[in-house]
Scaffold this motif. Structure first.
Motif, short mmCIF file in Angstrom:
data_model
loop_
_atom_site.label_atom_id
_atom_site.label_comp_id
_atom_site.label_asym_id
_atom_site.label_seq_id
_atom_site.Cartn_x
_atom_site.Cartn_y
_atom_site.Cartn_z
N SER A 121 0.59 -0.63 -0.56
CA SER A 121 -0.28 0.00 -0.06
C SER A 121 0.69 1.47 0.00
N LEU A 122 1.81 1.07 0.08
CA LEU A 122 2.95 2.55 0.77
C LEU A 122 3.82 3.01 -0.44
N PRO A 123 2.99 2.50 -1.41
CA PRO A 123 3.41 3.23 -3.07
C PRO A 123 2.62 4.32 -3.11
N PHE A 124 1.36 4.58 -2.77
CA PHE A 124 0.11 4.95 -3.20
C PHE A 124 -0.11 5.80 -1.71
N LEU A 125 0.59 5.64 -1.33
CA LEU A 125 0.73 6.56 -0.49
C LEU A 125 0.56 8.99 -0.87
N ILE A 126 2.00 9.04 -1.68
CA ILE A 126 1.67 10.37 -2.45
C ILE A 126 2.07 9.97 -3.88
N PRO A 127 1.35 10.79 -4.36
CA PRO A 127 0.79 11.20 -5.21
C PRO A 127 2.43 11.09 -6.38
N VAL A 128 3.13 9.87 -7.13
CA VAL A 128 4.43 9.19 -8.10
C VAL A 128 3.34 8.21 -8.14
N SER A 129 3.86 7.91 -9.55
CA SER A 129 3.03 7.06 -10.83
C SER A 129 4.25 5.81 -11.02
N ILE A 130 3.97 4.66 -10.48
CA ILE A 130 5.27 4.01 -11.60
C ILE A 130 4.56 2.55 -12.05
N PRO A 131 4.69 2.55 -13.56
CA PRO A 131 3.53 1.62 -14.09
C PRO A 131 4.01 0.51 -13.17
N GLY A 132 3.11 0.14 -13.63
CA GLY A 132 2.89 -1.35 -13.54
C GLY A 132 3.34 -2.13 -11.83
N VAL A 133 2.71 -1.03 -11.12
CA VAL A 133 2.58 -1.63 -10.03
C VAL A 133 2.01 -1.87 -9.26
N SER A 134 0.77 -0.91 -9.07
CA SER A 134 -0.67 -1.44 -8.49
C SER A 134 -1.62 -2.28 -8.96
N THR A 135 -0.66 -2.97 -11.01
CA THR A 135 -1.14 -4.30 -10.51
C THR A 135 -0.41 -5.21 -9.90
N VAL A 136 0.27 -5.08 -9.52
CA VAL A 136 1.43 -6.66 -8.94
C VAL A 136 0.89 -6.37 -7.85
N PHE A 137 0.91 -5.39 -7.32
CA PHE A 137 0.92 -5.46 -5.45
C PHE A 137 -0.88 -5.57 -5.40
N GLY A 138 -1.74 -4.84 -5.95
CA GLY A 138 -3.21 -4.99 -6.07
C GLY A 138 -2.94 -6.83 -6.20
N ALA A 139 -3.00 -7.31 -6.85
CA ALA A 139 -2.96 -8.46 -7.54
C ALA A 139 -3.07 -9.35 -5.76
N ALA A 140 -1.17 -9.22 -5.51
CA ALA A 140 -0.65 -9.57 -4.33
C ALA A 140 -1.62 -9.20 -2.89
N ILE A 141 -1.94 -8.42 -2.86
CA ILE A 141 -3.15 -8.10 -2.00
C ILE A 141 -3.70 -8.95 -1.99
N VAL A 142 -4.98 -9.03 -2.60
CA VAL A 142 -6.02 -10.01 -3.40
C VAL A 142 -6.09 -11.97 -2.61
N LEU A 143 -4.19 -11.73 -3.21
CA LEU A 143 -3.62 -12.81 -3.64
C LEU A 143 -3.95 -13.61 -1.35
N LEU A 144 -2.94 -12.97 -1.10
CA LEU A 144 -2.45 -12.80 0.16
C LEU A 144 -3.37 -13.35 0.87
N ALA A 145 -4.32 -11.60 0.88
CA ALA A 145 -5.74 -12.15 1.73
C ALA A 145 -6.87 -12.91 1.68
N CYS A 146 -6.96 -14.01 0.19
CA CYS A 146 -7.23 -14.84 -0.27
C CYS A 146 -6.49 -16.11 0.51
N ALA A 147 -5.48 -16.29 1.01
CA ALA A 147 -4.77 -17.66 1.31
C ALA A 147 -5.37 -17.14 3.27
N LEU A 148 -5.16 -16.06 3.52
CA LEU A 148 -5.56 -15.40 4.80
C LEU A 148 -6.89 -16.65 5.50
N PHE A 149 -7.50 -16.16 4.20
CA PHE A 149 -8.72 -16.14 4.76
C PHE A 149 -8.99 -17.94 4.93
N LEU A 150 -8.12 -18.40 3.66
CA LEU A 150 -8.31 -20.00 4.01
C LEU A 150 -7.68 -20.28 4.77
#
Length: 197
Positions: free
Chosen positions: A40-69
């Motif tokens: 979540s840290l790269p998105f707290l400030i207005p700097v865009s790094i290409p590809g980061v939101s997709t990678v980190f967002g997908a990682a959060i979803v999959l890690l949260a699913c692992a926690l859920f299960l």
């Protein structure tokens, strides 16, 4: 303190690029929640790094699913091994840690019912939902990544440090993100209707 754990993890990044696999391997048993906070840290400030939101967002979803299960996470190789520019990412992460450092002083164990095993699935589902919001293709729109990132960070701070108040604040952040996205969608729809009309 979460800020100390995150600083140590960031300082251990070597080389020109970094992968999610390397971060997970370096983060130990607390890795899943720690990586969610870090993501979540790269998105707290207005700097865009290409590809980061997709990678980190997908990682959060999959890690949260692992926690859920309640099981070890499985992540696709293309997410685990996608190289990210370390030279651009590390300074942004350190700026995000500065935000966490300010939050740390207010965190304390409280309201354990919201951070215990009975709430694990609810909290994990909310974390996965936050990851989906982070992946929404709205990058150029101001605060479209920042809003869910704040909710994710507050939620993970609460879970890592057993603070039910911060878990609730994380929920509030995600609810406000949905409201913000809804307003954007409404404005886009009415604007499109006016153009076509």
């Amino acid at each position: 303190m979460l800020s100390h754990l995150l600083t140590t993890l960031i300082d251990d990044i070597d080389g020109d690029t970094v992968t999610l696999r390397a971060l997970l391997e370096a983060s130990g048993r607390q890795g899943m929640l720690l990586i969610c906070a870090l993501s979540s840290l790269p998105f707290l400030i207005p700097v865009s790094i290409p590809g980061v939101s997709t990678v980190f967002g997908a990682a959060i979803v999959l890690l949260a699913c692992a926690l859920f299960l309640n099981r070890l996470p499985w992540l696709p190789q293309r997410i685990l091994d996608k190289p990210l520019d370390a030279a651009r990412l590390k300074p942004v992460l350190h700026k995000g840690v500065a935000v966490v450092r300010r939050i740390d002083r207010w965190v304390q164990p409280r309201w354990p019912a919201l951070t215990g095993w009975t709430m694990l699935r609810v909290n994990s589902a909310m974390l996965a939902f936050g990851g989906l919001l982070l992946m929404a293709p709205l990058g150029p729109i101001p605060f479209s990544n920042t809003a869910p990132a704040v909710g994710i960070l507050l939620l993970t701070v609460g879970l890592v440090q057993r603070d039910g108040l911060f878990v609730l604040l994380g929920y509030l952040g995600l609810v406000l993100s949905v409201a913000y996205f809804s307003v954007l969608g409404y404005l886009a729809w009415t604007g499109g209707s006016m153009l076509w009309g």
